[in-house]
Design an enzyme around this catalytic site. Structure first.
Site, PDB file in Angstrom:
ATOM      1  N   SER A  56       0.832  -1.207   0.000  1.00 29.98           N
ATOM      2  CA  SER A  56       0.000   0.000   0.000  1.00 29.98           C
ATOM      3  C   SER A  56       0.862   1.250   0.000  1.00 29.98           C
ATOM      4  O   SER A  56       2.006   1.243   0.482  1.00 29.98           O
ATOM      5  CB  SER A  56      -0.896   0.008   1.241  1.00 29.98           C
ATOM      6  OG  SER A  56      -1.527   1.258   1.426  1.00 29.98           O
ATOM      7  N   TYR A  84      -2.242  -1.307  10.272  1.00 33.64           N
ATOM      8  CA  TYR A  84      -2.356  -1.637   8.849  1.00 33.64           C
ATOM      9  C   TYR A  84      -1.093  -1.221   8.099  1.00 33.64           C
ATOM     10  O   TYR A  84      -0.521  -2.010   7.333  1.00 33.64           O
ATOM     11  CB  TYR A  84      -3.580  -0.928   8.279  1.00 33.64           C
ATOM     12  CG  TYR A  84      -3.764  -1.057   6.775  1.00 33.64           C
ATOM     13  CD1 TYR A  84      -4.381  -2.177   6.237  1.00 33.64           C
ATOM     14  CD2 TYR A  84      -3.347  -0.046   5.909  1.00 33.64           C
ATOM     15  CE1 TYR A  84      -4.566  -2.296   4.862  1.00 33.64           C
ATOM     16  CE2 TYR A  84      -3.531  -0.161   4.538  1.00 33.64           C
ATOM     17  CZ  TYR A  84      -4.147  -1.277   4.023  1.00 33.64           C
ATOM     18  OH  TYR A  84      -4.327  -1.397   2.657  1.00 33.64           O
TER      19      TYR A  84
END
Length: 292
Positions: A183, A196
């Site tokens: 990401s 995350y």
């Protein structure tokens, strides 16, 4: 503020109740994400067999259907969204290919092994592994992250990749490809997604190290680091409503991305077009400049 300080003494953590609507159903999104392939296939994955995790919706669905258009048979791993998974399977079959559906929590090693076993039993080979499944839970402060949430996020986002690669490794031959989804948050950080973002950093390290481990056997390992993409992950609890309302507007392009704008990165890394690339990460992120 969370007061949970006891360590988690289990190897597996059940789904947590932080965001009860996660992972979410794409059928309920408005507007609907754009996942359909944007160009004709050219046989770049003809005869290949692929696994795509999180393939029921979002980036996973777009990637699975694009792989099918390029000639691959595709196994879809997903948690529990049977309606979304069936849409993906139907789209794969509409491309003239074959689909296999495998529900279950990939944070359990046995689920990962079962997936690979089903693929080998059905098709006798495995050429491409796309580790795309993930979850996120927004928190304003590190003290709000419970022990269960921390372990659950790592379990889904990075432990599952280890489990799947271990299960797949005996079946991956020279020319196989592994693509891991990281990401943009790994590169620019995210104040509200500490756990995350940490998993996404671990995925990049895993990708680079696994590449070093497998490249001698002709198996390439690369990654894709999407920016803000319109999938069920954020609208169904993965981000606060005020962020979802303006999701993606802070990118240089000025809008949220669509799944079919990310899937070609996975295809490129899965096929022979990228035969001289391993240990690398592609960045379909709306123009955000990040370190590689």
């Amino acid at each position: 503020m969370a007061d949970d300080t006891k360590p988690v003494e289990r190897a597996y953590v059940e789904e947590i109740g932080e965001e009860p609507r996660l992972p979410g159903h794409e059928t309920e999104l408005d507007p609907k994400p754009e996942w359909q392939p944007r160009y004709p296939g050219s046989g770049r994955l003809a005869g290949k067999v692929a696994i795509v995790t999180g393939g029921d919706s979002g980036i996973g669905r777009a990637t699975a259907v694009l792989f099918a258009r390029e000639g691959a048979k595709v196994a879809i791993a997903y948690l529990e969204e049977d309606d979304d998974a069936r849409i993906t399977a139907d789209a794969i079959e509409a491309e003239g290919s074959e689909a296999l559906l495998h529900p279950g929590d990939l944070g359990e090693p046995d689920v990962c092994q079962g997936l690979v076993d089903k693929v080998i039993e059905k098709w006798g080979r495995l050429d491409v592994l796309v580790n795309n499944a993930g979850e996120q839970h927004p928190d304003k402060d590190v003290t709000d992250i419970t022990v269960e949430q921390l372990q659950r996020t790592f379990q889904t986002n990075i432990f599952s990749m280890f489990y799947l690669v271990k299960a797949a490794r005996p079946h991956l031959k020279k020319g196989a490809a592994i693509i891991n989804c990281t990401s943009v948050t790994m590169y620019k950080g995210s104040a509200g997604l500490l756990d995350y973002s940490a998993t996404k950093g671990a995925i990049v390290a895993f990708t680079r190290s696994l590449s070093e481990s497998l490249i001698k056997d002709g198996i390439r390992v690369n990654g894709v680091a999407p920016g803000p993409i319109w999938t069920p992950l954020n609208p169904f609890g993965g981000a606060p409503p005020e962020k979802v309302e303006h999701f993606g507007e802070d990118t240089p392009i000025g809008r949220v991305g669509q799944p079919n704008e990310v899937a070609p990165s996975f295809l490129f890394l899965a096929c022979e077009d990228s035969s001289y690339m391993s240990g690398q990460v592609l960045h379909p992120n709306g123009g955000t400049i990040v370190g590689s």
